[in-house]
Design an enzyme around this catalytic site. Sequence first.
Site, PDB file in Angstrom:
ATOM      1  CD  GLU A  15      58.504   4.580 -35.066  1.00 51.92           C
ATOM      2  OE1 GLU A  15      57.385   5.097 -34.952  1.00 51.92           O
ATOM      3  OE2 GLU A  15      58.739   3.397 -34.763  1.00 51.92           O
ATOM      4  CB  CYS A  62      60.078   4.252 -41.067  1.00 59.32           C
ATOM      5  SG  CYS A  62      59.874   5.657 -39.975  1.00 59.32           S
ATOM      6  CB  SER A 505      68.083   6.011 -37.000  1.00 61.30           C
ATOM      7  OG  SER A 505      67.339   7.225 -37.058  1.00 61.30           O
ATOM      8  CB  CYS A 550      63.619   7.068 -36.908  1.00 63.50           C
ATOM      9  SG  CYS A 550      62.318   5.925 -37.389  1.00 63.50           S
TER      10      CYS A 550
HETATM   11 NI1  NFE Z   1      61.950   6.234 -39.561  1.00 63.73          NI
HETATM   12 FE1  NFE Z   1      64.178   7.296 -41.542  1.00 63.73          FE
HETATM   13  C1  NFE Z   1      64.485   9.051 -42.085  1.00 63.73           C
HETATM   14  C2  NFE Z   1      65.153   6.621 -42.856  1.00 63.73           C
HETATM   15  S1  NFE Z   1      65.738   7.246 -40.138  1.00 63.73           S
HETATM   16  S2  NFE Z   1      62.681   8.005 -40.056  1.00 63.73           S
HETATM   17  O1  NFE Z   1      64.611  10.115 -42.317  1.00 63.73           O
HETATM   18  O2  NFE Z   1      65.700   6.148 -43.673  1.00 63.73           O
HETATM   19  O3  NFE Z   1      66.896   6.381 -39.912  1.00 63.73           O
END
Ligand code: NFE
Length: 571
Positions: A15, A62, A505, A550
């Site tokens: 992502e 997200c 992330s 991500c």
């Molecule tokens: Ni966009 Fe998320 C997960 C969060 S990653 S995926 O699992 O918080 O940093």
Amino acid sequence: MAATKIVVDPITRIEGHLRIEAQAEAGRISNAWASSTQFRGIEIIMQGRDPRDAWAFTQRICGVCTVVHAVASCRAVEDALGIVIPPNANLIRNLVHGMQFIQDHVIHFYHLHALDWVDVVSALDADPAETARIARSISPWPNNSASYFADVKERIRTFVASGQLGIFANGYWGHPAYKLPPAVNLLAVAHYLEALDWQRDVIRLHTIFGGKNPHPNFLVGGMACAINLEDTGTINAESLVDIQGMIRRARAFVEQVYWPDLVAIAGYYKEWAAIGGGVRHFLSVGEFPEGDLADLDKLYFPRGIILDGDLSTVHPYDQQQVKEYITSSWYEYEAGDAAGLHPWEGETKAKYTGPPPPFDYLQGLDKYTWMKAPRYEGRPMQVGPLARMLVSFASGHAEVTEIVRATLGALDVGPAALFSTLGRTAARGMETVLLARRMEAWFDQLIARIKGGDTATFTGDHWDPSTWPSTAQGYGFLDAPRGALGHWVQIRDGKVSRYQCVVPSTWNCSPRDGDGQMGPYEASLVDNHPLVRPDQPLEILRTIHSFDPCMACGVHVLDATGQPIVEVKVQ
Ligand code: NFE
Ligand code: MG
């Protein structure tokens, strides 16, 4: 010999936009930089909003982990305002978040990571009868006949013959680092396709408890769903039966397809148990509250810290020790670039100082990413499934200990193998198996409570802003699929005055700090790491994908508007 410079931008099948730069010498990676190349700044747009709405905005960070920011946000606001949610709401959050984990991890394995290990084109050389024999030897999963695998092989042949590999385009097919026999490649591709249908079915759990997916509905003070067994407009007897079926089908696929495939494939790649370990400090904030009153300290996967890979001691987590640095990041702090700020004092002030894109290289620049660098007591921390399994294992968690020992035994490797690229991918599978089983316990508890007459899913305590103090602050943690997540909120006169997210992330993709310490992606790429063909950096994909990156979460980006160009540049 001068080092070869490598750029992979963007790394695909993740992502968001992640750029990896590296240097390689004599078939090994000697230096690495991880850069997130987009910024949006959800933290900034939170200011001045009603804190009861914060979950809905932050959830949009997200579209992959579409649950976790909403839960972290609700917990932060509930912490600030002293709200204790009803036990049913906690169980429903566990079921929604648990299914998020299961779906996310299976999709990661088959659709985002498997093709780093599975050569789709090689599957065309498979004997379907041999694939069927292997399938039956590792699992009772019913789709295991030679004719079934012959059909799958025919579908792949049609893709390849048309010259349009579609979802399989752009692989490094035929790369010498692929090791699976054709029959195992065919097995994995068959399950790649099956997993697409399976995930669409089981994630409907979100639509029942949360109205929709992605981005199901939440509520500060509980969950936005009512329970009434007799009412067609609420969670009722029929919808609970539907949910039970999804939980059972989720477990069956995880136990009979994902996990046996993972172990079988890992057996061909054992050398990856000595590659890509990187940072050996691990943080888990823990997840899945199991106490009667949603006690956020009584967790299925415990909270804690491992330092220097030492599994004899689990150190307590103290949120006061989290600070974010911007020495290598395109931000500015009022106190200057060397400052480390705890999220209560956190600032999100973008200041791009890089070259105008398109640029050749970021390596060598002081600042090279939109990721901040979170540190715990000054240390970079690796977060995610491996951190959770290590903290749980070192804490004596019975089920985790059992599956870790059994897996190490099946692969005939020692505990040191966990600190690796393969270890991260195996840990993700282990926790999926345990969660797929645990979902049934949470579901049974919910049913028992409903049968006992408790249908409450929401408390109105402290809902009215006139009851709030003029200032309040709180934090909400949860361990998301990719690792430790924290939201910190400050409220003044009924509105959000500051909002900071420190995200999985961001921990893992962190750049170098002022002491020159690399973040986990970077450190893993220079830890005994091969790179056979710099123009086909398959090994970089293996290690970076093992973290399940991500970027949208890491810098709180909403959408990707850049050019869909994969640049692999070698000099
Ligand atoms: Ni966009 Fe998320 C997960 C969060 S990653 S995926 O699992 O918080 O940093
Ligand atoms: Mg942040």
